[in-house]
Design a protein around this motif. Structure first.
Motif: not given
Length: 382
Positions: A258, A261, A264, A266, A290
């Motif tokens: 989390r 994400l 930013n 991968e 993912a």
């Protein structure tokens, strides 16, 4: 004359004074780097000026009484302990957010740590990193996947970053160390407290192979459960991507994903048996977007520009090796990635049991299969 001497000391010891200022900032409750940068931009005030401001001025800046108390009377013992730790031995570093060697990627995250304590050479923190995380109690297949992917990533020129915890974290560090490559460990405890204790030897090996161990927590800081999920933002923040090897739905690994994400980065995940609860977290991440990972190429293709810039690595050779079909050997093709009984292997390959045992031993020595209670399991390409 006394004033001139004091002023001279401040000028010549400017780096240490800047460090002290950031150590004070790190003590201010509910006030991190992000809020400081906004304050700095709005009022055009530097950190030294902020920390020497009057109570009235600080109140005007929006600080509450608890924060003002820390700014005006900081914990000097914490500062002295931090500096004493830094100067006590070589191969230690303490860098602040404004330091030239503070890692660029980590600086970009919203909750970047004000200071980083570390062992080793801090230059490694600016290397190209892939974070690897997963269960503390992985399956046999998960253990093998962690070591194999960490090894292959290291061979590709990437630095593997993880949290030194039991399970996937520790195995990822071990896999990276296979060919004496460097790896980075991020602690969820004070920098002078290696946890878990069973990984003290692993921590020593990391430093022996030019790796780095870091923490945002000063020496002698108390250990708190909430510090472990908090350190996950640093693991992902240092890295271009996070590879989740095995994880339950509710796990620290998904917290790291989390964070990735939000930053930013991968997110990549290795799928597993649909009946295995430790694969459920990976499957959820894949469903949410993912990257599904089954081989090293799945990771490398996500970072084409970085892979081109990594020097001293023959990626073509690595890819050819990894893409060789494990099914080309009749016996190996008879072993599943789940536990396969010996008699089933013999039946599928149409080879006598005694010969099967001998050939399986050869495959085991080559790292292609491993014996487990109840039979054998096929491993990925080493």
């Amino acid at each position: 004359m006394q004033q001139d001497v004091a002023r001279e000391t401040i000028v010549t010891d400017n780096n240490e004074q800047a460090l002290i200022n950031w150590l004070i900032l790190s003590q201010i409750p509910r006030f991190g780097v992000s809020r400081w940068l906004k304050l700095n931009s709005k009022f055009e005030i530097n950190l030294e000026e902020l920390l020497t401001s009057s109570t009235k001025t600080l109140d005007g800046f929006g600080f509450n009484q608890q924060q003002i108390s820390v700014i005006t009377t900081p914990n000097r013992q914490l500062i002295d302990t931090s500096l004493q730790w830094l100067y006590d031995k070589e191969q230690r570093f303490l860098i602040h957010h404004a330091h030239s060697k503070y890692p660029y990627l980590l600086k970009q995250i919203a909750s970047a740590p004000p200071v980083l304590f570390g062992y080793g050479c801090c230059d490694l923190l600016s290397s190209h990193q892939i974070a690897m995380v997963g269960s503390r109690n992985p399956t046999h297949q998960g253990k093998e996947s962690a070591k194999r992917f960490a090894h292959l990533l290291s061979e590709s020129g990437w630095v593997v970053t993880s949290g030194l915890a039991m399970g996937i974290d520790g195995l990822s560090h071990q896999g990276a160390l296979t060919k004496k490559r460097s790896t980075i460990a991020v602690l969820g405890t004070a920098i002078d407290k290696m946890y878990p204790r069973r990984h003290i030897k692993l921590a020593e090996q990391i430093l022996e192979h030019d790796g780095v161990i870091v923490s945002e927590f000063a020496p002698l800081s108390p250990s708190r459960p909430e510090n472990f999920p908090r350190r996950n933002r640093i693991i992902s923040g240092l890295s271009y991507g996070v590879l989740v090897v095995e994880a339950a739905i509710k796990s620290g690994s998904l917290i790291t994903a989390r964070y990735a994400l939000e930053q930013n980065r991968e997110v990549l995940a290795i799928p597993g048996n649909i009946h295995n609860p430790l694969s459920a977290g990976c499957h959820l991440l894949i469903q949410e977007g993912a990257k599904l990972v089954t081989c090293i190429e799945d990771i490398l293709e996500e970072f084409p520009k970085i892979n081109q810039s990594l020097s001293g690595v023959n990626n073509d050779k690595l890819q050819n090796k990894s893409s060789q079909s494990l099914a080309s050997d009749k016996l190996l093709d008879s072993v599943d990635f789940e536990v396969t009984p010996l008699d089933i292997v013999a039946q599928r390959s149409n080879i006598e049991v005694t010969e099967v045992m001998s050939k399986l031993l050869e495959l085991e020595l080559r790292g292609l299969v491993t014996s487990v209670p109840g039979g054998y399991i096929k491993l990925g390409e080493k």
